[in-house]
Design a protein around this motif. Structure first.
Motif, PDB file in Angstrom:
ATOM      1  N   SER A   1       0.934  -1.153   0.023  1.00 26.01           N
ATOM      2  CA  SER A   1       0.093   0.006  -0.200  1.00 26.01           C
ATOM      3  C   SER A   1       0.900   1.209  -0.205  1.00 26.01           C
ATOM      4  CB  SER A   1      -1.055  -0.037   1.067  1.00 26.01           C
ATOM      5  OG  SER A   1      -0.320   0.082   2.431  1.00 26.01           O
ATOM      6  N   LEU A   2       0.260   2.301  -0.654  1.00 27.98           N
ATOM      7  CA  LEU A   2       0.731   3.675  -0.511  1.00 27.98           C
ATOM      8  C   LEU A   2      -0.453   4.618  -0.045  1.00 27.98           C
ATOM      9  CD1 LEU A   2       2.911   3.877  -3.810  1.00 27.98           C
ATOM     10  CD2 LEU A   2       3.722   4.095  -1.327  1.00 27.98           C
ATOM     11  N   GLN A   3      -0.406   5.310   0.890  1.00 24.43           N
ATOM     12  CA  GLN A   3      -1.289   6.256   1.441  1.00 24.43           C
ATOM     13  C   GLN A   3      -0.713   7.760   1.139  1.00 24.43           C
ATOM     14  OE1 GLN A   3      -4.251   5.341   4.035  1.00 24.43           O
ATOM     15  NE2 GLN A   3      -3.182   3.431   4.207  1.00 24.43           N
TER      16      GLN A   3
ATOM     17  N   CYS B   1      -5.370  -7.600  -7.557  1.00 23.89           N
ATOM     18  CA  CYS B   1      -5.943  -6.364  -7.572  1.00 23.89           C
ATOM     19  C   CYS B   1      -5.181  -5.305  -7.215  1.00 23.89           C
ATOM     20  CB  CYS B   1      -7.310  -6.612  -6.595  1.00 23.89           C
ATOM     21  SG  CYS B   1      -8.437  -5.336  -6.981  1.00 23.89           S
ATOM     22  N   PHE B   2      -5.555  -3.889  -7.984  1.00 18.91           N
ATOM     23  CA  PHE B   2      -4.789  -2.701  -7.628  1.00 18.91           C
ATOM     24  C   PHE B   2      -6.230  -1.765  -7.291  1.00 18.91           C
ATOM     25  CE2 PHE B   2      -1.261  -4.339  -9.807  1.00 18.91           C
ATOM     26  CZ  PHE B   2      -0.141  -3.802  -9.142  1.00 18.91           C
ATOM     27  N   CYS B   3      -6.240  -1.654  -6.150  1.00 21.61           N
ATOM     28  CA  CYS B   3      -7.573  -0.899  -5.616  1.00 21.61           C
ATOM     29  C   CYS B   3      -6.929   0.799  -5.331  1.00 21.61           C
ATOM     30  CB  CYS B   3      -8.198  -1.197  -4.231  1.00 21.61           C
ATOM     31  SG  CYS B   3      -9.122  -2.843  -4.723  1.00 21.61           S
ATOM     32  N   LEU B   4      -7.567   1.601  -6.138  1.00 19.37           N
ATOM     33  CA  LEU B   4      -7.196   3.046  -6.133  1.00 19.37           C
ATOM     34  C   LEU B   4      -8.319   3.911  -5.232  1.00 19.37           C
ATOM     35  CD1 LEU B   4      -6.298   3.300  -9.901  1.00 19.37           C
ATOM     36  CD2 LEU B   4      -5.089   2.081  -8.272  1.00 19.37           C
ATOM     37  N   VAL B   5      -7.771   4.528  -4.508  1.00 21.69           N
ATOM     38  CA  VAL B   5      -8.622   5.754  -3.680  1.00 21.69           C
ATOM     39  C   VAL B   5      -8.482   7.066  -4.394  1.00 21.69           C
ATOM     40  CG1 VAL B   5      -9.276   6.923  -1.479  1.00 21.69           C
ATOM     41  CG2 VAL B   5      -8.696   4.220  -1.760  1.00 21.69           C
TER      42      VAL B   5
ATOM     43  N   ALA C   1      -4.944   9.325  -3.993  1.00 25.83           N
ATOM     44  CA  ALA C   1      -4.454   9.411  -2.632  1.00 25.83           C
ATOM     45  C   ALA C   1      -4.060   8.274  -1.742  1.00 25.83           C
ATOM     46  CB  ALA C   1      -5.794  10.039  -1.784  1.00 25.83           C
ATOM     47  N   GLY C   2      -4.392   7.082  -2.705  1.00 24.48           N
ATOM     48  CA  GLY C   2      -3.851   5.691  -1.909  1.00 24.48           C
ATOM     49  C   GLY C   2      -4.154   4.699  -3.084  1.00 24.48           C
ATOM     50  N   VAL C   3      -3.293   3.502  -2.722  1.00 23.07           N
ATOM     51  CA  VAL C   3      -3.362   2.512  -3.804  1.00 23.07           C
ATOM     52  C   VAL C   3      -2.942   1.317  -3.040  1.00 23.07           C
ATOM     53  CG1 VAL C   3      -0.928   2.885  -4.570  1.00 23.07           C
ATOM     54  CG2 VAL C   3      -2.530   1.355  -5.868  1.00 23.07           C
TER      55      VAL C   3
ATOM     56  N   ASP D   1      -8.728  -8.479  -0.018  1.00 26.28           N
ATOM     57  CA  ASP D   1      -7.597  -7.668   1.042  1.00 26.28           C
ATOM     58  C   ASP D   1      -7.717  -6.186   0.360  1.00 26.28           C
ATOM     59  OD1 ASP D   1      -7.508  -9.941   2.617  1.00 26.28           O
ATOM     60  OD2 ASP D   1      -5.648 -10.696   1.872  1.00 26.28           O
ATOM     61  N   ALA D   2      -6.898  -6.110  -0.851  1.00 27.74           N
ATOM     62  CA  ALA D   2      -7.033  -4.701  -1.274  1.00 27.74           C
ATOM     63  C   ALA D   2      -8.194  -4.035  -1.149  1.00 27.74           C
ATOM     64  CB  ALA D   2      -6.331  -4.842  -2.604  1.00 27.74           C
TER      65      ALA D   2
END
Length: 428
Positions: A7-9, A226-230, A237-239, A246-247
Motif C-alpha cells: 500500500s501507499l497512502q 488487484c490494484f484498488c485506487l482511492v 490518494a491511496g493504492v 484484502d486490497a
C-alpha cells in the motif's frame, strides 16, 4: 502472485505520483513471476474517475515485455461498449502509440448479454443465498463470467473504490461481478441491494451484496491480483495491491475517510451537478444516490445535466415502460414485475428513492427532478420531475447551506451523510 497487500497512502492535499506507482507495481509484479504468462487487465470504463493510464503504462512497462499475451478488458457491466478511440482516451494513449508501442496489446469490451461470450462457473445455492442475504432471499443463482478470462494465466484488476449504492463500496471483486459477469448474478444482487435500499447500503462495507459478490468471485479459479485506487479530486490518494478481497478491504477504509462528507442538517433543495463522464441517466443516477441521505422529507434533488439526452443507452426502452418508482411499488405488485430484469427494477428504485405504496397510491419521501436534455413529456412518463436546464444557473444555488440549499458541482462519487441518523432512516 503477491501474498500480502502492498500500500501507499497520502494525507489530504498530498498525492502519489507516477514514479511511486511504478515502484509499487515492481514489488507487486516481479518480472520473473510473469515471464511466459498471459495477462489480462480488467479496468473500468470512463464513468469512474482514476488515473488509469498511469497503471496501464506502468504494468505494461513492468511485465509487457516478458508476457506471451497482454490484454485489456473493459469491465462494462451492462454499460455500452467503448469505441477504440474511447478506450485509448481511457488508457491515456494516442492512436500512434496503440499502433506502435502497444501494438501487441489486445483490447476487449465485455459483452454481458451475449451468451456466446460467457462461461458458467457454478451456482450459489439457495441455502448460501439465504445466509448471505440475511434471510431476504432463498434461491439458486447461476454464476457466469466472460469466457476470455480463461484464455489467460493471470487477471489483474485495476480500478477505484468509492461509496456505492448497490454494494456499499465499489472496487475489488465488483470488477468481476458485475464488471465481466453474465446477467443472472448481476440481476440478483442488484435487486438484493434495492430491497435493502440505497441509504442502508451506501458507505457500508460488508453488506449482503458484497458477500454475494465475493462468493461469486471465489468460484473463478484464474489467479487474481488487484490494484484498488482511492482517488481524490482526480489525484491518487491511496493504492492497495493484493488479493481483491484484502486490497478492497483496506481501500474501502480510506475511501470512507476521503469520500464521505457529513452534514449537520438536511437540505430542502439539492442541486446535484452531473459531470460530463455520465452520458445517460443510468449512470447519472449516482447524483441522486450520493445525495439522498441529506435531503429533508419533502425536499427535492435536482439532477442538473444539460448534456444528458438519454435515460439509458442500454435499458432505455424498458425504463420508459416501467418508469421510476420506490421499492415497495414493485414488491407489492411482484407478480406483475418479477419477470423483468431485476437489475433494471433496482435502478428504478435507486433513482426514485425511499417511498411507500399502499392501496394503489405511491408516496415518495422526496422529489427527484431532471434538469437535463430529456424532454418534459418523457420525464412525466417515467415519473420524475422536470426543469428546463436553461432556467438554472448553478451559481444561484451555491453558498446557501444556511438557507437549506446545497449545490454539489461534481456529484456522483462523494457521498453526503447526516452526522445524526434521521428519523426516517431509523424507522426502516
Amino acid at each position: 502472485m503477491a501474498s500480502s497487500t502492498l500500500s501507499l497512502q497520502r494525507p489530504s492535499g498530498s498525492y502519489i505520483g507516477p514514479s511511486e506507482v511504478r515502484e509499487l507495481i515492481a514489488k507487486a509484479c516481479p518480472v520473473e513471476q510473469y515471464r511466459g504468462k498471459k495477462v489480462l487487465l480488467l479496468v473500468p470504463d470512463a464513468t469512474r474517475t482514476c488515473p488509469l493510464g498511469m497503471f496501464f503504462k506502468g504494468l505494461f512497462d513492468q511485465i509487457g515485455g516478458v508476457t506471451t499475451a497482454f490484454g485489456v478488458m473493459i469491465a462494462l457491466g451492462t454499460h455500452p461498449p467503448m469505441s477504440d478511440e474511447a478506450i485509448r482516451r481511457r488508457l491515456e494513449i494516442s492512436h500512434e502509440e496503440s499502433a506502435t508501442r502497444y501494438r501487441s496489446v489486445r483490447f476487449f469490451n465485455h459483452a454481458w448479454d451475449n451468451p456466446e461470450e460467457l462461461r458458467p462457473i457454478g451456482r450459489i445455492t439457495a441455502a448460501e443465498i439465504e445466509a448471505l442475504s440475511d434471510g431476504l432471499f432463498s434461491m439458486d443463482v447461476a454464476v457466469t463470467v466472460n469466457r476470455r478470462l480463461f484464455d489467460y494465466d493471470q487477471v489483474i484488476i485495476v480500478g477505484p473504490v468509492f461509496p456505492h449504492e448497490v454494494v456499499g463500496f465499489s472496487g475489488g471483486n465488483k470488477y468481476l461481478f458485475p464488471g465481466v459477469s453474465g446477467p443472472e448474478v448481476l440481476n440478483f444482487f442488484h435487486w438484493l441491494g434495492a430491497v435493502v435500499t440505497n441509504p442502508m447500503i451506501i458507505g457500508n462495507k460488508y453488506t449482503p451484496v458484497r458477500k454475494v459478490v465475493d462468493r461469486a468471485a471465489s468460484m473463478l479459479t484464474v489467479p487474481k491480483l488487484c490494484f484498488c485506487l482511492v482517488v481524490e479530486d482526480g489525484q491518487l490518494a491511496g493504492v492497495f495491491a493484493g488479493s481483491p478481497e484484502d486490497a478492497w478491504d483496506q481501500a474501502s477504509d480510506l475511501s470512507k475517510a476521503r469520500h464521505i462528507r457529513y452534514k449537520e442538517n438536511p437540505y430542502d433543495t439539492v442541486l446535484s451537478c452531473a459531470p460530463s463522464m455520465y452520458e445517460d441517466l443510468w449512470v447519472a443516477g449516482k447524483c441522486m444516490y450520493k445525495l439522498e441521505p441529506v435531503v429533508a422529507n419533502g425536499g427535492e434533488v435536482i439532477i442538473y445535466a444539460p448534456h444528458i439526452r438519454e435515460i439509458s443507452y442500454t435499458h432505455g426502452r424498458l425504463i420508459r415502460q416501467i418508469g421510476y418508482h420506490c421499492r415497495d411499488y414493485f414488491r407489492k405488485q411482484w407478480d406483475k414485475y418479477k419477470a423483468l430484469p431485476w437489475g433494471v427494477l433496482a435502478h428504478s428504485t435507486h433513482v426514485r428513492g425511499i417511498g411507500s405504496y399502499d392501496n394503489g397510491v405511491e408516496r415518495d419521501r422526496i422529489q427527484v427532478t431532471l434538469a437535463t436534455g430529456i424532454p418534459k413529456e418523457v420525464c412525466a412518463e417515467i415519473n420524475l420531475g422536470y426543469r428546463d436546464p436553461a432556467t438554472i444557473d448553478p451559481a444561484d444555488y451555491a453558498n446557501r447551506e444556511d438557507d437549506g440549499v446545497l449545490m454539489v458541482p461534481k456529484a456522483g462519487e462523494t457521498l453526503y451523510h447526516l452526522r445524526q441518523r434521521p428519523a426516517w432512516a431509523r424507522e426502516m
